[in-house]
Design a protein around this motif. Structure first.
Motif, PDB file in Angstrom:
ATOM      1  N   GLN A  33      -7.320   0.878   0.257  1.00  0.00           N
ATOM      2  CA  GLN A  33      -6.310   0.799  -1.004  1.00  0.00           C
ATOM      3  C   GLN A  33      -6.310  -0.945  -1.182  1.00  0.00           C
ATOM      4  O   GLN A  33      -6.513  -1.341  -2.378  1.00  0.00           O
ATOM      5  CB  GLN A  33      -4.895   0.839  -0.513  1.00  0.00           C
ATOM      6  N   VAL A  74       0.839  -1.133  -0.051  1.00  0.00           N
ATOM      7  CA  VAL A  74       0.139   0.073   0.019  1.00  0.00           C
ATOM      8  C   VAL A  74       0.859   1.285   0.031  1.00  0.00           C
ATOM      9  O   VAL A  74       2.098   1.157   0.378  1.00  0.00           O
ATOM     10  CB  VAL A  74      -0.867  -0.031   1.276  1.00  0.00           C
ATOM     11  N   ASN A  80      -9.572  -1.970  -2.502  1.00  0.00           N
ATOM     12  CA  ASN A  80      -9.796  -1.750  -3.854  1.00  0.00           C
ATOM     13  C   ASN A  80      -8.858  -2.482  -5.042  1.00  0.00           C
ATOM     14  O   ASN A  80      -9.053  -3.051  -6.148  1.00  0.00           O
ATOM     15  CB  ASN A  80      -9.394  -0.175  -4.269  1.00  0.00           C
ATOM     16  N   SER A 116      -0.634   8.036   0.395  1.00  0.00           N
ATOM     17  CA  SER A 116      -1.472   8.558  -0.466  1.00  0.00           C
ATOM     18  C   SER A 116      -2.709   9.244   0.027  1.00  0.00           C
ATOM     19  O   SER A 116      -3.178  10.122  -0.446  1.00  0.00           O
ATOM     20  CB  SER A 116      -2.066   7.225  -1.142  1.00  0.00           C
TER      21      SER A 116
END
Length: 123
Positions: free
Chosen positions: A16, A5, A19, A9
């Protein structure tokens, strides 16, 4: 592709992770019935705390993407893979956008606006 990850971000790690797993399901890399790697392996792949992995898996389970079998592991529940032709169309579009020098975030804004303004084929 499952990868570490991005801790800078601003997007929570469990989102994350969820997703990335969803993307693998949609792209058909994790078909219906496929078993996810063991939680300890996912912890290593994503380079996060095991509780973060479990939170992501729990969210995916609540969304109906995966299911857990006690003592066995997690399995893909939904078959939501996208047709290969659609993936090819998206890849072609992205290549054209990259040639034009448009960055990722601008591209996402464009996609979002087009998505909102396009009527559904069922409408």
């Amino acid at each position: 592709m499952l990868r570490k990850v991005d801790k800078h971000s601003g997007i929570p790690a469990y989102i994350q992770i969820g997703n990335m797993i969803k993307a693998e399901i949609i792209l058909g890399n994790l078909p219906q019935g496929a078993q996810l790697p063991p939680v300890r392996d996912l912890q290593y792949i994503f380079d996060v705390n095991i509780n973060t992995v479990l939170k992501a898996l729990d969210k995916l389970k609540n969304e109906g993407f995966i299911e857990a079998e006690q003592g066995v592991g997690y399995f893909v529940k939904k078959d939501i893979s996208v047709d290969d032709e659609i993936i090819k169309t998206i890849k072609d579009c992205i290549q054209k956008i990259k040639v034009l020098g448009i960055d990722f975030y601008t591209t996402m804004l464009i996609f979002e606006e087009v998505w909102k303004n396009e009527s559904s084929p069922d409408a």
